[in-house]
Scaffold this motif. Structure first.
Motif, PDB file in Angstrom:
ATOM      1  N   LYS B 186     -45.011  15.827 106.664  1.00  0.00           N
ATOM      2  CA  LYS B 186     -46.058  14.826 106.820  1.00  0.00           C
ATOM      3  C   LYS B 186     -47.404  15.405 106.392  1.00  0.00           C
ATOM      4  CE  LYS B 186     -45.528  11.077 109.960  1.00  0.00           C
ATOM      5  NZ  LYS B 186     -45.141  10.748 111.316  1.00  0.00           N
ATOM      6  N   PHE B 187     -47.647  16.643 106.824  1.00  0.00           N
ATOM      7  CA  PHE B 187     -48.922  17.282 106.500  1.00  0.00           C
ATOM      8  C   PHE B 187     -49.048  17.498 104.992  1.00  0.00           C
ATOM      9  CE2 PHE B 187     -51.167  21.306 105.694  1.00  0.00           C
ATOM     10  CZ  PHE B 187     -52.423  20.921 106.093  1.00  0.00           C
ATOM     11  N   ILE B 188     -47.999  18.028 104.378  1.00  0.00           N
ATOM     12  CA  ILE B 188     -48.046  18.283 102.934  1.00  0.00           C
ATOM     13  C   ILE B 188     -48.253  16.975 102.192  1.00  0.00           C
ATOM     14  CG2 ILE B 188     -46.880  19.398 101.010  1.00  0.00           C
ATOM     15  CD1 ILE B 188     -45.071  20.774 102.997  1.00  0.00           C
ATOM     16  N   ASP B 189     -47.535  15.955 102.653  1.00  0.00           N
ATOM     17  CA  ASP B 189     -47.619  14.648 102.029  1.00  0.00           C
ATOM     18  C   ASP B 189     -49.039  14.103 102.095  1.00  0.00           C
ATOM     19  OD1 ASP B 189     -46.377  12.520 100.791  1.00  0.00           O
ATOM     20  OD2 ASP B 189     -46.291  11.399 102.675  1.00  0.00           O
ATOM     21  N   ILE B 190     -49.624  14.183 103.302  1.00  0.00           N
ATOM     22  CA  ILE B 190     -50.987  13.671 103.471  1.00  0.00           C
ATOM     23  C   ILE B 190     -51.958  14.479 102.620  1.00  0.00           C
ATOM     24  CG2 ILE B 190     -52.886  13.482 105.130  1.00  0.00           C
ATOM     25  CD1 ILE B 190     -50.833  12.643 107.195  1.00  0.00           C
ATOM     26  N   LEU B 191     -51.744  15.776 102.550  1.00  0.00           N
ATOM     27  CA  LEU B 191     -52.624  16.644 101.765  1.00  0.00           C
ATOM     28  C   LEU B 191     -52.629  16.220 100.300  1.00  0.00           C
ATOM     29  CD1 LEU B 191     -54.313  19.186 102.371  1.00  0.00           C
ATOM     30  CD2 LEU B 191     -52.417  20.530 101.486  1.00  0.00           C
ATOM     31  N   ILE B 192     -51.430  16.070  99.744  1.00  0.00           N
ATOM     32  CA  ILE B 192     -51.363  15.761  98.309  1.00  0.00           C
ATOM     33  C   ILE B 192     -51.901  14.354  98.047  1.00  0.00           C
ATOM     34  CG2 ILE B 192     -48.927  15.007  98.340  1.00  0.00           C
ATOM     35  CD1 ILE B 192     -50.307  17.049  95.552  1.00  0.00           C
ATOM     36  N   THR B 193     -51.579  13.410  98.958  1.00  0.00           N
ATOM     37  CA  THR B 193     -52.091  12.052  98.781  1.00  0.00           C
ATOM     38  C   THR B 193     -53.610  12.037  98.850  1.00  0.00           C
ATOM     39  OG1 THR B 193     -50.111  11.327  99.919  1.00  0.00           O
ATOM     40  CG2 THR B 193     -51.792   9.690  99.544  1.00  0.00           C
ATOM     41  N   THR B 194     -54.165  12.775  99.802  1.00  0.00           N
ATOM     42  CA  THR B 194     -55.615  12.813  99.927  1.00  0.00           C
ATOM     43  C   THR B 194     -56.255  13.348  98.651  1.00  0.00           C
ATOM     44  OG1 THR B 194     -55.259  13.339 102.234  1.00  0.00           O
ATOM     45  CG2 THR B 194     -57.496  13.577 101.399  1.00  0.00           C
ATOM     46  N   PHE B 195     -55.640  14.365  98.065  1.00  0.00           N
ATOM     47  CA  PHE B 195     -56.211  14.894  96.830  1.00  0.00           C
ATOM     48  C   PHE B 195     -56.132  13.887  95.696  1.00  0.00           C
ATOM     49  CE2 PHE B 195     -56.128  19.208  98.620  1.00  0.00           C
ATOM     50  CZ  PHE B 195     -57.408  19.559  98.255  1.00  0.00           C
TER      51      PHE B 195
END
Lengths: 386, 375
Positions: B186-195
């Protein structure tokens, strides 16, 4: 209400209806983004058509622009077929490129084109009543009313004539093909109708609102019903409601009509998204919570059935053994008690006859891999749901 | 303005240098992050987010009352993120499909943004002019601080990308496996989406809401054709993106009346078309050539097998036969016959052909996969 106001609302309503019909099918066929692509890529068609006809409302221009829309669909499908990129990337590549070509065509000929990209994208409904159609000198109403009205009539005619074919090919392509309806013809027919509707509506309400009017009412309706006819009727109602309420919102705020119609659609969708009886978020979250409790209950009952020993069935022991929090254990215990599944005697929990029967049946279903049957069983056994 | 003059100007003229640098950096960061969007099948998310950012810009302006681009971009970021997570919510919680969710958020947010923009225009506030540049973008309004902002974001993106390279890569190709390994998907996903959202928001000022998605997709889609390695793809995409930015700026600067955004998109589109056609492994051209070559080989073998059938019925394998016999046979053409002669499988004398010893062995082993020299 002045005459112009009535005419604006009438145009908005007709556009909403004309968009809702193809929109329903686009949403059901998972092609909603195609409508976005079409609405952007008709721009070069409009520009070229405008060079030829010099009239934004001429039927030739509408046909030319609709043709660009179909070219978009064909191009997207061609790129998808090559397998070089994934399907959605194909859409994302085609329409900005075509749109850019349109923007550049306008920019290069800015001096002799009275065409504005803003106007194409956003439209200006407020000016629609000023462009009147005159037949031998008699004023018969705004031009865009006539255009979108005839598009609506054609769409309605096609819908009634081919309802069965559309329905079958939307839900079961294989069946449609085996019954002899060509899914390809229906597909391109639908694409053509969507293109023409988009073009016919863009100059009244703008390309983006067309997308909103196609997708939002259909998506809202899809959350409320699974009946195709009802879904079409609901989307038409939603479209008309937002058209009229959006007009008055724009009137109050003195802002863009297209923007406020979209905003009304957004509010409508948000409300339905939250509160739809079975598929709304609140209903879904509630159901998920209920199911979690019921699964816990089942686990609990299975545990009881497995252990005849008294020490295994002590309330406190259960608390530790299944590793539940206090609140959770209490909810589950209460639910079990309310449903007469267990009896508690001096803090020792034991299954009642009913609880025993329920658990045995559940085990049967679980070991035969028919877990879904448990849902039906719950209806028979539960007096209160979780 | 010709090319040499333009190149001279890039180094001397402040505005042109800023814009060229800005579009190049933007192209690079979009290409980099776009690769993830393309591979994660989130191509259209870019389109949705860029539209969804519009109300954020308008609300940021309404609240702050100033046209400071950083504040507006912050607004765009917030509203873009809200849009993204709402799309997620619709897809995971309801039975509406991804395309419907994207189209919904895209058009609803954009419409709401338009409502706010037109509302702002009616306000007695002299500052409001120029907000609509976010619709189509105006590279000309880039100033040095914007370029610095882009460069900083690109730098941060790069560092994060390096730090979480392994995680990003594994999530990209096997999400379930990542979960079982214990990574916080979830964290990795949110990180990449945010970028990705960040890159889109940065690009709004330059290429605008409508064309932003192409900026994100096109370099990545082009790069995908040349390689199967994620690292190389990202580097290539960044290069393609930067070049589209530079070329686009150059062309639009040297012509009148050409806005930069559309030109950059068209240049990126040309990159895509070239890659689709000419890439050695996946490209359409080489695919077609391989296809034709395979068909020729098949025809050659078919003819040889047919000849073998005839030759088998005679005592001597080099017994001559007329070419006419082959006429009823589909695989036969003059050129295949000539090729067989060239390979020394067949001898041709006038209108007569005969198999050579070599051709006969070859033909009898044609369907025997074990022979080593099978073509």
């Amino acid at each position: 209400m002045s005459n112009a106001q009535i005419e604006i609302q009438l145009i908005a309503c007709i556009v909403a209806i004309a968009c809702a019909i193809p929109g329903t099918f686009l949403v059901l066929r998972k092609m909603a983004m195609i409508s976005d692509a079409i609405s952007h890529s008709i721009l070069p068609g409009i520009v070229v058509g405008f060079f030829i006809t010099q009239d934004l409302n001429s039927p030739l221009l509408i046909l030319l622009a609709a043709f660009t829309g179909i070219i978009t669909v064909v191009l997207v499908e061609y790129i998808q077929k090559t397998g070089l990129v994934k399907e959605d990337t194909a859409i994302g590549l085609v329409f900005p490129t075509l749109f850019s070509i349109g923007v550049i065509l306008i920019a290069k000929n800015a001096n002799d084109v009275h065409l504005d990209v803003d106007a194409v994208l956003l439209g200006e409904l407020a000016f629609a009543p000023f462009d009147r159609l005159r037949i031998s000198g008699v004023d018969v109403g705004p031009k865009s009313l006539w255009i979108i009205g005839s598009i609506l009539l054609i769409t309605l005619g096609l819908l009634i004539a081919f309802f069965k074919e559309l329905k079958i090919s939307t839900f079961d392509k294989g069946l449609a093909a085996s019954l002899g309806f060509s899914p390809i013809i229906i597909h391109y027919g639908l694409m053509t109708v969507s293109s023409i509707t988009t073009v016919g509506a863009f100059d009244a309400v703008g390309a983006i609102l067309v997308v909103a009017l196609m997708i939002a009412p259909a998506a809202s309706a899809y959350l409320l019903t699974t009946d195709l006819k009802l879904m079409i009727i609901y989307s038409i109602c939603f479209g008309v409601f937002s058209a009229i309420s959006g007009y008055w919102l724009a009137h109050g705020l003195d802002a863009s009509i297209a923007g406020s119609i979209t905003t009304m659609l957004g509010i409508l969708f948000l409300v339905i998204y939250l509160f739809a009886p079975n598929k709304g978020i609140i209903a879904i979250l509630y159901r998920e919570k209920q199911q979690r409790t019921e699964v816990s209950l089942l686990t609990f009952l299975l545990h009881l059935k497995n252990h005849k020993e008294i020490e295994e069935r002590h309330v406190n022991h259960l608390n530790e053994h299944i590793n539940w929090q206090k609140v959770r254990s209490k909810t589950v215990l209460d639910l079990a008690l309310k449903n007469n599944m267990i009896s508690i005697d001096k803090n020792i929990v034991s299954l009642t006859a009913k609880g025993d029967e329920f658990t045995s049946q559940a085990i049967d279903y679980i070991i035969t891999n028919e877990d879904t049957q448990i849902e039906d069983m719950k209806d028979d056994f539960f007096l209160f749901r979780g | 303005m010709d090319v040499t003059e333009y190149i001279k100007l890039v180094f001397t003229d402040y505005t042109l240098r800023t814009i060229t640098l800005g579009t190049a950096v933007l192209g690079a960061v979009c290409g980099m992050l776009g690769s993830f969007a393309v591979l994660r099948k989130q191509s259209l998310l870019g389109d949705a987010i860029s539209h969804a950012a519009l109300p954020g810009i308008a609300i940021a302006f309404l609240i702050s009352g100033a046209k400071d681009s950083n504040v507006l971009l912050l607004g765009a970021l917030v509203s873009g993120l809200i849009g993204t997570f709402w799309i997620r919510g619709i897809i995971t919680k309801t039975h509406l499909k991804a395309d419907t969710a994207l189209g919904l958020i895209l058009s609803l947010f954009f419409g709401f943004g338009m409502l706010l923009l037109t509302f702002i225009q009616k306000q007695p506030n002299a500052n409001q002019a120029g907000l609509d540049k976010y619709l189509f973008g105006q590279a000309a309004t880039l100033v040095e601080s914007d370029v610095w902002l882009m460069a900083t974001v690109t730098g941060i993106c790069f560092v994060v990308l390096m730090l979480f390279w392994k995680e990003f890569k594994i999530l990209l190709f096997d999400a379930d496996y990542t979960k079982t390994l214990g990574f916080n998907t979830k964290f990795i996903d949110i990180l990449i989406t945010t970028f990705i959202v960040l890159a889109i928001v940065l690009g709004l000022q330059t290429v605008g809401v409508v064309l932003m998605s192409a900026m994100l997709l096109a370099p990545a889609a082009a790069a995908r054709q040349w390689t199967n390695s994620l690292g190389i793809m990202i580097i290539l995409a960044a290069i393609f993106g930067a070049f589209s930015g530079v070329f686009g700026t150059a062309i639009s600067a040297s012509q009148n009346n050409l806005s930069t955004g559309p030109i950059i998109v068209i240049i990126a589109g040309i990159f895509v078309i070239i890659s689709f056609i000419f890439s050695p492994n996946r490209g359409l051209l080489f695919k077609q050539i391989r296809f034709i070559k395979n068909r020729r080989d098949l025809q050659l073998n078919k003819t040889l097998a047919f000849m073998h059938q005839i030759a088998k019925t005679h005592e001597s394998i080099s017994h001559p036969h007329t070419v006419k016999i082959l006429n009823n046979f589909q695989g036969y053409t003059r050129s295949t016959l000539q090729q067989l002669v060239n390979k020394n499988y067949v001898k041709l004398e006038g209108n007569m052909w005969s198999l050579t010893e070599e051709g006969f062995t070859k033909a009898s082993n044609l369907y025997n996969q074990q022979t080593s020299d099978n073509e």
